[in-house]
Design a protein around this motif. Structure first.
Motif: not given
Length: 301
Positions: A153-175, A260-265
């Motif tokens: 539950n990403p809304f249970a505490n701070e650490l779980f919230f950060l894990h929830g954010a991690f699930i989303f943020e890199d996906v947005g960049v790659t999309a 390997a070229n330092g380019v975002a996925f």
């Protein structure tokens, strides 16, 4: 600053709706660029695909800071499913001042993205789809931890919230990165899209730093933050075409995932959908965080 923002919105609106013109095609509403006759491009569909993802992120962060009401009636009244006992009207309990301010900034950014894209698309903007921030997170936690985490539950505490954010943020960049080569109007559509990509990248980098600073903390009796983050990364890589990294690599900090070229996925539409639908299969049109699928043309993995 406000004048510049309005001018970019107007430019995107003209490019996506007025300058391009709208026609009905076999796949629904498509855009045709000036000087190309009736040769369709995908700019409107791409922006609507992005809008679906922004609806998801905005709902997540607004709920985390107790402002779910700001998204409830934006883009329609489709259901937003939250964990039992959490209604999104109060912030995640126990947020430190730094993480609380971080979450509030992300909530404002994602809400602004939704409003920006909706204004730019005008009547072509898709409605907000049904969003699941309950069962989908539990399933993501279970899959990433091989069953060690059964009720994430990403809304249970701070650490779980950060894990929830991690699930989303890199996906947005790659999309956004994956969509860039498909955009027809490079001046008026690609530029604002690149700006949103940059913001999502800042979000992702900050999220990864917060997690890296706590990498040795236990999440379960047998799993540290670093291990859970790596498991999430491995899961995304498995269903999303590879293109993922955790917060450490070869024993060192890895806050900027890149090739390997330092380019975002970059990921294709299908790869992004396989992640947000929580499935490794193609031909799927709903599931995970979008239990009834995305709205718009791009909805099947």
């Amino acid at each position: 600053m406000k004048k510049a923002l309005l001018s970019r919105r107007e430019a995107l609106q003209r490019a996506g709706l007025v300058g391009a013109g709208l026609v009905m095609g076999g796949g629904g509403l498509v855009a045709c660029s000036p000087g190309m006759g009736q040769s369709p491009n995908q700019d409107v569909d791409i922006l609507n695909f992005a809008l679906n993802l922004e609806y998801l992120e905005a709902a997540f962060y607004l709920a985390a800071v107790g402002r779910i009401g700001d998204i409830r009636n934006l883009g329609g009244n489709a259901e937003i499913r939250l964990p039992q006992g959490f209604d999104g009207t109060q912030p995640v309990p126990g947020l430190s001042p730094a993480v609380r301010q971080f979450a509030e900034e992300l909530a404002e950014d994602e809400l602004a993205h939704v409003r920006f894209l909706r204004q730019a698309l005008g009547s072509a903007a898709v409605a907000r789809p049904v969003i699941d921030l309950d069962q989908a997170f539990r399933e993501a936690g279970r899959l990433a931890s091989n069953g060690a985490i059964t009720n994430f539950n990403p809304f249970a505490n701070e650490l779980f919230f950060l894990h929830g954010a991690f699930i989303f943020e890199d996906v947005g960049v790659t999309a956004y990165k994956g969509a860039a080569p498909l955009i027809t109007d490079r001046n008026n559509v690609l530029d604002p899209a690149a700006g949103i990509l940059a913001v999502e990248a800042y979000h992702a980098g900050a999220t990864r730093l917060f997690l890296y600073q706590r990498k040795d903390e236990p999440v379960t009796p047998d799993l540290t933050v670093e291990q859970v983050v790596q498991a999430i990364s491995n899961l995304r890589a498995q269903v999303g075409g590879g293109k993922d990294e955790g917060i450490t690599k070869m024993g060192k900090a890895n806050l900027v995932p890149a090739d390997a070229n330092g380019v975002a996925f970059g990921r294709t539409v299908s790869e992004v959908l396989r992640i947000v639908y929580l499935t490794g299969n193609t031909g799927v049109s709903m599931g995970g965080f979008f239990p009834q699928g995305l709205n718009g043309r791009f909805r099947t993995s």
